[in-house]
Design an enzyme around this catalytic site. Structure first.
Site, PDB file in Angstrom:
ATOM      1  CD  GLU A 296      -2.433   1.212   2.854  1.00 59.14           C
ATOM      2  OE1 GLU A 296      -3.574   1.906   2.952  1.00 59.14           O
ATOM      3  OE2 GLU A 296      -1.978   0.533   3.803  1.00 59.14           O
ATOM      4  CE  LYS A 356      -8.515   0.157   3.792  1.00 57.09           C
ATOM      5  NZ  LYS A 356      -7.260   1.020   4.677  1.00 57.09           N
ATOM      6  CB  CYS A 406      -4.234  -1.139   5.509  1.00 60.33           C
ATOM      7  SG  CYS A 406      -3.177  -0.429   7.079  1.00 60.33           S
TER       8      CYS A 406
END
Length: 538
Positions: A296, A356, A406
Site C-alpha cells: 500500500e 479498498k 491494511c
C-alpha cells in the site's frame, strides 16, 4: 431445556454481607489489573498464555454485582486494556484521537461488564460469560462507522493450542475459548475460596465445583491441541500448484505522518528494489517470480495522471518480466481519492484494480469534518477516500489472489469474501509508516496469522516500511522483515483451494454464540422485570 440450563442459581446460604467482602476499591483494582494483564498477551509482549487471566479478572470483579457496578468495572477494565493497546494511534497526532478511540472501545467493555454482572448468578455462568465476550466483540466490530474490532481476544493467540480453533469457527471461536478458559478459572477460584467455610456440605459442593471448573480449564486447550491434527502444517508448497511470489519492501524516507512527503522517493525505493531483484534473477541467484507484490502507498503519485510515475513502474515490471501489484493512491472520483491496488503488466501496463472497500474513519476519511475539527485540526490532513464496492480477487500471472488493504484484514467478512471468491492465497498490502516504531505492525501481523489458520491459506504481507512477512497456513511466520529496512522475499507458495470448517460456517458461530449470550442476559433480567411489572399492576 434452555430454561433449565440458564435459570438463576439458588440463593447462597451465607449472609449477603459476605458476598460483598471484596469491596469496590479492590474490585476496581482487580478490573484494572485484568485489563493490563490482557495487554501483555498481545504482540509487543507476546505472553499469549496470559490472555485468559483478563476475562477471569473481570468475571471475578463483577461477580454478584449490580448492573451499574458492572458497567463501571467493565469501563475500568476496558480503559486499562485499550489505552496501552492503542497507544500507537497517538504516536504522531497527539493524545486526543488516541484517548478518544480508547474510551470509545472501552465503552463497549463497560456494556460487557454490566452484562456479566447480570448473568453472574445464573447456573453455568462461565459459559454465558464467554458467549457475552463474543457478542461484545461482534457489536464492537460492526457498529458506528463500520466498527473497529481491534483487540479481540482471538487476535492474542498467535501460537499455542487455541489458535487451531480458528479453522473451525474463525476468530469468534478462538475468542470464546480464551474467555471460557478465563471464566472457568474464575469459577475455580471462587469455589476454592469456599473450601475454607466451616459447613461440610458447602465444602463438598465447592470441591466438586472447583474440580469441574479446573477440568474445563484443561479441556479447552486440549480440544485445541487435538484440533491441530487434520490441519495443514508449516509448508508453503504443499496443498496445490505453486507460484513464485516476490514481496518488495522499499522503505520510506522517514516515519510518521510525513512519510510520503517525498512521494517520489517512496516510489523510487520500490522501483530500485525491484530492479535489484531483476539483476539477481538474470544472474541466476534467485528464481524469476510469477508475480511481484508492492505494498500500500508504494506509489502515492497517481500513475494514471503522472506519466513519469507510470514510466518508472513500467521500467520495474519490464526488468523483472512479471506483473506487479502496485499499491497506489488514485485521484477521483471528484474530490475523493481511491486507495487502489493496480495490476501492472510488463507488456500491457495497468490492468485490473481493487479499491479498498473499508476506508478507516478519521484516518482515510472524516465524517462530520467541521464538528471534529473543533477537537483537532489534524482532521484536515486527511483527504477523504472513496470506498470500493468489488471484492479484491485478482488474477495475476496465473495466480488468483485475494487482496486486502491494511486494516481490512481485521474484518471477518472482507477476508471471507476473497477466499469465497476463489483466492488461492491471501495478500495484505499495508503501510505502517505512520505508526513509527510501535507495536501496531506486529499487532496487525497477528491478524494475518489468524487468517492463515482460519482459511488454510498462505498469507503474504507487503508493508511499505515493515513488517512484511510470509505466513504459512498454520500461522507460522516463514519470512519477515525489520521495521524501516528495505527487504525482498521470493518464495514458492502453493495456491490452495481447500475449504475449512470456518469458511463453510461463515459468521454462524459468532451469531450463535452472541445469541446464547443475549439469551442469558434476558434470562437474568427477566425476574426483575416481572417483579417491577407486578408492583406496577398492584
Amino acid at each position: 431445556m434452555a430454561g433449565t440450563l440458564i435459570r438463576p442459581a439458588p440463593p447462597e446460604t451465607h449472609p449477603p454481607s459476605a458476598r460483598g467482602r471484596m469491596r469496590w476499591p479492590w474490585r476496581t483494582l482487580l478490573a484494572a489489573a485484568g485489563g493490563l494483564v490482557l495487554v501483555l498477551a498481545f504482540p509487543g509482549y507476546d505472553l499469549v498464555w496470559l490472555a485468559p487471566l483478563g476475562p477471569a479478572a473481570l468475571a471475578l470483579a463483577v461477580r454478584a454485582q449490580r448492573l451499574r457496578s458492572g458497567l463501571w468495572l467493565g469501563l475500568v477494565f476496558g480503559l486499562a486494556f485499550f489505552v496501552p493497546l492503542l497507544s500507537w494511534t497517538g504516536i504522531y497526532v497527539g493524545p486526543v484521537p488516541w484517548l478518544a478511540l480508547a474510551v470509545w472501545e472501552a465503552a463497549h467493555l463497560a456494556v460487557l461488564g454490566g452484562a456479566l454482572a447480570l448473568t453472574s448468578g445464573l447456573r453455568l455462568w462461565p459459559v454465558w460469560g464467554a458467549a457475552l465476550w463474543v457478542a461484545d466483540e461482534a457489536l464492537r466490530g460492526r457498529f458506528v462507522l463500520g466498527g473497529f474490532p481491534w483487540g479481540r481476544l482471538g487476535f492474542s493467540q498467535t501460537e499455542g493450542p487455541l489458535l487451531a480453533l480458528a479453522a473451525y469457527g474463525g476468530v469468534p471461536l478462538v475468542s470464546f475459548a480464551v474467555a471460557l478458559t478465563g471464566t472457568l478459572l474464575a469459577a475455580a477460584a471462587l469455589a476454592l475460596g469456599r473450601l475454607w467455610r466451616p459447613v461440610a456440605g458447602q465444602r463438598r459442593t465447592a470441591a466438586r465445583t472447583a474440580a469441574l471448573a479446573l477440568a474445563g480449564v484443561i479441556a479447552v486447550p486440549l480440544v485445541g491441541a487435538l484440533a491441530w491434527l487434520p490441519l495443514p502444517g508449516p509448508s508453503l508448497t504443499e496443498g496445490g500448484p505453486t507460484a513464485t511470489v516476490a514481496v518488495i519492501q522499499g522503505d520510506v524516507p522517514r516515519a510518521g505522518l510525513d512519510f510520503n512527503a517525498q512521494r517520489r522517493a517512496v516510489l523510487d525505493n520500490h522501483v530500485q528494489r525491484t530492479l535489484e531483484l531483476a539483476e539477481q534473477v538474470a544472474a541466476g541467484e534467485r528464481p524469476r517470480p510469477d508475480v511481484v507484490i508492492w505494498p500500500e502507498n508504494s506509489s502515492d503519485i497517481d500513475p494514471y495522471t503522472n506519466a513519469d510515475a507510470a514510466r518508472q513502474i513500467d521500467r520495474a515490471a519490464t526488468a523483472i518480466d512479471a506483473p506487479i501489484l502496485v499499491g497506489a493512491i488514485v485521484q477521483g472520483p471528484g474530490r475523493f481519492i481511491s486507495n487502489t491496488a493496480i495490476v501492472w503488466d510488463p507488456a500491457n501496463g495497468p490492468g485490473d484494480t481493487y479499491v479498498k472497500r473499508h476506508p478507516v474513519p478519521f484516518g482515510e476519511y472524516v465524517p462530520a469534518r467541521s464538528f471534529f475539527r473543533l477537537f483537532s485540526s489534524q482532521v484536515d490532513r486527511v483527504h477523504d477516500q472513496r470506498a470500493g464496492d468489488e471484492v479484491g480477487v485478482l488474477d495475476i500471472g496465473g495466480v488468483r489472489l485475494g487482496d486486502l488493504i491494511c486494516f481490512e484484514v481485521v474484518y471477518d467478512g472482507l477476508v471471507g469474501d476473497v477466499v469465497d471468491g476463489g483466492a488461492g492465497m491471501i495478500v495484505v498490502q499495508t503501510n505502517n509508516a505512520t505508526f513509527g516504531y510501535t507495536d501496531e505492525s506486529a499487532q496487525q501481523l497477528a491478524m494475518s496469522r489468524l487468517r492463515a489458520v482460519e482459511f488454510g491459506r498462505s498469507v503474504v504481507v507487503a508493508a511499505t516500511s515493515g513488517i512484511s512477512a510470509i505466513v504459512a497456513p498454520d500461522g507460522s511466520i516463514q519470512r519477515s522483515s525489520e521495521l524501516f529496512t528495505p527487504a525482498v522475499f521470493v518464495e514458492e507458495i502453493a495456491q490452495r483451494d481447500s475449504t475449512t470448517v470456518a469458511q463453510r460456517l461463515g459468521a454462524a458461530p459468532e451469531w450463535v454464540l452472541s445469541a446464547v449470550g443475549a439469551a442469558a442476559v434476558v434470562a437474568a433480567a427477566r425476574p426483575g422485570l416481572l417483579g417491577r411489572r407486578g408492583k406496577g399492576g398492584a
